[in-house]
Motif scaffolding. Structure first.
Motif, PDB file in Angstrom:
ATOM      1  N   ALA A  72      -7.431   2.173  17.345  1.00 48.26           N
ATOM      2  CA  ALA A  72      -7.721   3.055  16.211  1.00 48.26           C
ATOM      3  C   ALA A  72      -6.997   4.547  16.693  1.00 48.26           C
ATOM      4  CB  ALA A  72      -9.344   3.153  16.016  1.00 48.26           C
TER       5      ALA A  72
ATOM      6  N   ALA B 117     -11.853   3.934   5.166  1.00 49.64           N
ATOM      7  CA  ALA B 117     -11.027   2.811   4.766  1.00 49.64           C
ATOM      8  C   ALA B 117     -10.824   1.772   5.800  1.00 49.64           C
ATOM      9  CB  ALA B 117      -9.594   3.628   4.651  1.00 49.64           C
ATOM     10  N   VAL B 118     -11.408   1.981   7.093  1.00 47.55           N
ATOM     11  CA  VAL B 118     -11.227   1.000   7.968  1.00 47.55           C
ATOM     12  C   VAL B 118     -12.841   0.640   8.304  1.00 47.55           C
ATOM     13  CG1 VAL B 118     -10.149   0.784  10.148  1.00 47.55           C
ATOM     14  CG2 VAL B 118      -9.308   2.300   8.713  1.00 47.55           C
ATOM     15  N   PRO B 119     -13.123  -0.563   7.797  1.00 48.16           N
ATOM     16  CA  PRO B 119     -14.671  -0.974   8.206  1.00 48.16           C
ATOM     17  C   PRO B 119     -14.897  -1.211   9.552  1.00 48.16           C
ATOM     18  CG  PRO B 119     -13.823  -2.198   5.995  1.00 48.16           C
ATOM     19  CD  PRO B 119     -12.372  -1.469   6.861  1.00 48.16           C
TER      20      PRO B 119
ATOM     21  N   MET C  15       0.782  -1.207   0.078  1.00 49.05           N
ATOM     22  CA  MET C  15       0.150  -0.015   0.009  1.00 49.05           C
ATOM     23  C   MET C  15       0.860   1.057   0.239  1.00 49.05           C
ATOM     24  SD  MET C  15      -2.664   0.885   3.017  1.00 49.05           S
ATOM     25  CE  MET C  15      -2.798   2.525   3.671  1.00 49.05           C
TER      26      MET C  15
ATOM     27  N   MET D 253       4.975  -0.538   7.846  1.00 53.80           N
ATOM     28  CA  MET D 253       5.545  -1.611   6.789  1.00 53.80           C
ATOM     29  C   MET D 253       6.217  -0.988   5.692  1.00 53.80           C
ATOM     30  SD  MET D 253       3.186  -4.375   7.910  1.00 53.80           S
ATOM     31  CE  MET D 253       2.462  -5.065   6.713  1.00 53.80           C
TER      32      MET D 253
ATOM     33  N   THR E  74      -0.211  -2.650  14.463  1.00 50.61           N
ATOM     34  CA  THR E  74       0.031  -2.812  15.786  1.00 50.61           C
ATOM     35  C   THR E  74       0.915  -3.856  16.198  1.00 50.61           C
ATOM     36  OG1 THR E  74      -2.138  -1.824  16.065  1.00 50.61           O
ATOM     37  CG2 THR E  74      -1.014  -2.539  18.050  1.00 50.61           C
TER      38      THR E  74
END
Lengths: 149, 150
Positions: A73, A24-26, A1, A147, A91
């Protein structure tokens, strides 16, 4: 990403990060989490009280798991603020102390500060309260990793 | 006619006997919302969080939200304490530490809790969560709970 670089002005940063944070974060969306403030290294998120989040139907107290999600979050958003980017992060660990029971019917507010970043790791602390930051419900400390592409 | 819901302590006592675990997890709004259930698999009491799109934290990978995994670990610890001890009320979490070991895929996740110490007031619980391979856990936690006197 690939990372989304955030705008440099405060209003623009907050607007863009708020949209990404929810859309973007369900799971953030499912819990009704709202990013209400973003600083240079910190973020504030509100979780409205909802019947589906109740962990003890006799007292109406919110489940600890929902508080964990709120903290995770909010800490993530503080890392984004510090990096000035909606980056791909994971995390690594999260420690939470539950200082007193949350009162039923009231929203929870989490404030997280990313107080140190290295090339890969971000260190964050957070407090959760119900309107008075001097009477916190939970305190937390977590580490996150960026990442690499 | 549906029977009126039992008070939680009575329900827990009934379920300890009958092992109809769904009656307990159905009585808790949050575990119902998260799709977390208790199952007896090969004589072992496990928790399963059924995959649903609203548990996703990263849509691009995709990966489960860290908070959803934290919720599974904590629920698993609470159900272990409720069903394996004689505590009279829902144990209250004092503190928890979660290590996220691998990203959770868009599929069912299992968890198993172990009570490492049970005192009169406080219990220490360790939990592991995995997906395909139990020897490769995706998250683990240790937590302290305040117990009520039986």
């Amino acid at each position: 990403m690939s990372d989304f670089t955030l705008p440099t002005d405060k209003a623009g940063r907050q607007e863009q990060l708020s949209v990404l944070f929810t859309e973007a974060v369900p799971h953030n969306h499912a819990l009704g989490l709202r990013l209400v403030d973003v600083g240079a290294t910190d973020a504030t998120v509100v979780m409205p009280y909802a019947d589906v989040l109740v962990g003890n139907p006799e007292t109406g107290v919110i489940a600890g798991g929902a508080v964990t999600t709120l903290i995770d979050a909010t800490c993530g958003a503080a890392v984004f603020a510090r990096l000035s980017a909606f980056a791909a992060i994971v995390t690594l660990d999260l420690r939470i102390d539950y200082l007193r029971p949350a009162r039923p019917g009231l929203e929870l507010t989490a404030h997280a500060e990313c107080y140190k970043v290295t090339r890969l790791i971000a260190f964050v602390r957070a407090l959760v309260h119900q309107g008075d930051p001097a009477m916190p419900v939970a305190s937390s400390q977590g580490t996150f990793m960026r990442m690499e592409d | 006619m549906t029977p009126s819901p039992l008070p939680l302590a009575d329900l827990v006592r009934t379920v300890r006997q009958s092992r109809e675990y769904h009656r307990l997890t159905d009585a808790i709004p949050y575990t119902r919302f998260m799709g977390i259930g208790v199952e007896n698999l090969a004589g072992e009491m496990l928790c399963r969080m059924r995959y649903a799109p609203h548990l996703i934290g990263n849509s691009i990978l995709p990966a489960l939200h860290g908070g959803a995994l934290g919720a599974l670990l904590e629920s698993s610890a609470i159900f272990e304490l409720l069903l394996q001890t004689d505590t009279g009320r829902v144990p209250k979490v004092i503190s928890s530490t979660v290590d996220f070991l691998r990203s959770g895929k868009a599929q069912d996740t299992f968890a198993r809790a172990f009570i490492t110490r049970q005192g009169r007031r406080v219990a220490n619980v360790r939990v592991e969560a995995w997906q395909d391979d139990r020897t490769r856990p995706i998250a683990s936690s240790h937590a302290l709970f305040l117990l009520s006197e039986p």
